[in-house]
Design a protein around this motif. Structure first.
Motif, PDB file in Angstrom:
ATOM      1  N   THR A  22      75.914  80.799 -32.749  1.00 18.03           N
ATOM      2  CA  THR A  22      77.121  81.266 -33.439  1.00 18.03           C
ATOM      3  C   THR A  22      76.951  82.636 -34.084  1.00 18.03           C
ATOM      4  O   THR A  22      77.936  83.282 -34.431  1.00 18.03           O
ATOM      5  CB  THR A  22      77.538  80.262 -34.526  1.00 18.03           C
ATOM      6  N   HIS A  23      75.702  83.077 -34.255  1.00 15.14           N
ATOM      7  CA  HIS A  23      75.478  84.389 -34.872  1.00 15.14           C
ATOM      8  C   HIS A  23      74.135  84.913 -34.396  1.00 15.14           C
ATOM      9  O   HIS A  23      73.156  84.152 -34.290  1.00 15.14           O
ATOM     10  CB  HIS A  23      75.480  84.271 -36.396  1.00 15.14           C
ATOM     11  N   ASN A  24      74.081  86.200 -34.085  1.00 14.46           N
ATOM     12  CA  ASN A  24      72.832  86.835 -33.659  1.00 14.46           C
ATOM     13  C   ASN A  24      72.697  88.171 -34.371  1.00 14.46           C
ATOM     14  O   ASN A  24      73.499  89.079 -34.152  1.00 14.46           O
ATOM     15  CB  ASN A  24      72.811  87.034 -32.146  1.00 14.46           C
ATOM     16  N   TYR A  25      71.721  88.262 -35.231  1.00  9.90           N
ATOM     17  CA  TYR A  25      71.491  89.484 -35.998  1.00  9.90           C
ATOM     18  C   TYR A  25      70.299  90.239 -35.413  1.00  9.90           C
ATOM     19  O   TYR A  25      69.264  89.640 -35.104  1.00  9.90           O
ATOM     20  CB  TYR A  25      71.231  89.156 -37.467  1.00  9.90           C
TER      21      TYR A  25
ATOM     22  N   PHE B  65      77.946  86.207 -41.786  1.00 12.82           N
ATOM     23  CA  PHE B  65      78.714  85.145 -41.156  1.00 12.82           C
ATOM     24  C   PHE B  65      79.023  84.097 -42.223  1.00 12.82           C
ATOM     25  O   PHE B  65      78.524  84.176 -43.347  1.00 12.82           O
ATOM     26  CB  PHE B  65      77.930  84.529 -39.990  1.00 12.82           C
TER      27      PHE B  65
ATOM     28  N   GLN C  53      69.907  85.872 -25.011  1.00 14.63           N
ATOM     29  CA  GLN C  53      70.779  84.968 -25.757  1.00 14.63           C
ATOM     30  C   GLN C  53      71.298  83.820 -24.903  1.00 14.63           C
ATOM     31  O   GLN C  53      71.497  82.711 -25.407  1.00 14.63           O
ATOM     32  CB  GLN C  53      71.980  85.736 -26.323  1.00 14.63           C
TER      33      GLN C  53
ATOM     34  N   LYS D 178      74.351  86.472 -45.418  1.00 17.14           N
ATOM     35  CA  LYS D 178      73.816  87.631 -44.713  1.00 17.14           C
ATOM     36  C   LYS D 178      72.351  87.389 -44.382  1.00 17.14           C
ATOM     37  O   LYS D 178      71.637  86.699 -45.121  1.00 17.14           O
ATOM     38  CB  LYS D 178      73.954  88.909 -45.544  1.00 17.14           C
TER      39      LYS D 178
ATOM     40  N   TYR E 115      78.771  80.165 -43.139  1.00 18.04           N
ATOM     41  CA  TYR E 115      78.161  78.892 -42.776  1.00 18.04           C
ATOM     42  C   TYR E 115      78.806  77.793 -43.611  1.00 18.04           C
ATOM     43  O   TYR E 115      78.684  77.791 -44.830  1.00 18.04           O
ATOM     44  CB  TYR E 115      76.649  78.918 -43.005  1.00 18.04           C
TER      45      TYR E 115
END
Length: 244
Positions: A109-112, A138, A63, A146, A140
Motif C-alpha cells: 500500500t505504500h513504498n518509500y 500515508f 515491487q 511518515k 494507517y
C-alpha cells in the motif's frame, strides 16, 4: 493501536534466512500488534551490494516480483501488517533504491524511497543507484504516518515534520559504548520531525551491529528494547485529537 518494532538479525545476501527471520517475527507478533516494523534494508541486508550494477540488480527486489508476493502471503497467514526495508529495483528506470515497503491486508500500500545518499558508496556508484524525492506519508488505519530511513532524518529533518507518527528504520553499527553517547542525540533528532517516533535497528555480525529499538516521545526515550537481543518492542500509540 499497537505497533511492534522487531529487532532481528539479518545476514547479508541470505534472502532465505532473512525471510525466515521475517516469518518468525510475524508469528511472534500475531495477536499482539496490528503493524510490525523491521529495520532498514532488512530483506537483503544493509551490506548486500557491491556497487557493480550488473551484480546488484540480481540482488534487488521489484515491487511486483515473486518475493513481494511471498511476503504478502506471510502477512495474510499471520494476520499482521508489515513495514520493512529492502533494496528495490525499478526495472523500467534500471535504478536501485533503498526503499521501505508497507504491506496491509496482503497488499503493498505504500513504498518509500530514501532521499539521502548515505545508503550507498556514492563515490563508486553511477546513475543506476538513486534516491527518491517524495516524503509524503500515508494513513494507517486512519492515522497519519511518515517514514524516514536512517540518514534522511539527519540530512533533511524539516521534510519529515508531522503531527502524526514518524517511523524511522535504521541500520547503525555503533559499538555499545558509542550507543550510550548517541541515544539521547537520536531522540532529540527525531523530535525535530515528530513528537512521537519509532526507531528500529537490526542485528548483524559482519559487520557487528547490536540492534535496538526505541519509542521516542517528545525528544526522550519512552521505552526501548535492549541491545544485542532479538525481540519485539510493542508500543501502544494513543490517538490524539490534534493529529492531522
Amino acid at each position: 493501536m499497537k505497533i511492534g518494532l522487531a529487532c532481528k538479525e539479518f545476514i547479508n545476501n541470505d534472502l532465505a534466512f532473512n525471510l525466515s527471520q521475517m516469518e518468525t517475527a510475524l508469528a511472534a507478533a500475531q495477536g499482539r500488534v496490528e503493524l510490525l516494523c523491521l529495520g532498514e534494508s532488512f530483506l537483503q541486508g544493509f551490506d548486500a551490494l557491491n556497487w557493480i550494477y550488473e551484480n546488484d540488480r540480481k540482488i534487488a527486489i521489484a515491487q511486483d516480483g515473486a518475493v513481494m508476493d511471498q511476503i504478502a502471503g506471510l502477512t495474510l497467514r499471520y494476520g499482521v501488517d508489515l513495514l520493512f526495508g529492502y533494496i528495490e529495483i525499478d526495472r523500467e528506470e534500471e535504478r536501485l533504491y533503498s526503499a521501505c515497503a508497507v504491506m496491509e491486508g496482503g497488499k503493498l500500500t505504500h513504498n518509500y524511497r530514501r532521499i539521502s545518499r548515505g545508503w550507498k558508496e556514492f563515490r563508486r556508484t553511477d546513475g543506476h543507484y538513486g534516491e527518491g524525492d517524495h516524503t509524503g506519508g500515508f494513513r494507517y488505519r486512519g492515522w497519519p504516518v511518515k517514514i524516514a530511513l536512517c540518514g534522511d532524518l539527519w540530512d533533511f529533518p524539516e521534510r519529515f515534520q508531522t503531527g502524526g507518527l514518524l517511523i524511522w528504520p535504521v541500520y547503525v553499527n555503533f559499538s555499545l559504548e558509542e550507543w550510550k553517547a548517541y541515544e539521547a542525540e537520536y531522540a532529540a533528532q527525531a523530535r525535530l520531525a515528530a513528537s512521537r517516533a519509532l526507531m528500529v535497528n537490526s542485528i548483524s555480525h559482519n559487520p557487528r551491529s547490536f540492534g535496538g529499538a526505541f519509542y521516542f516521545l517528545d525528544g526522550r526515550i519512552e521505552s526501548r528494547l535492549e541491545y544485542d537481543r532479538e525481540g519485539i518492542l510493542v508500543v501502544d500509540i494513543i490517538e490524539q485529537a490534534e493529529w492531522r
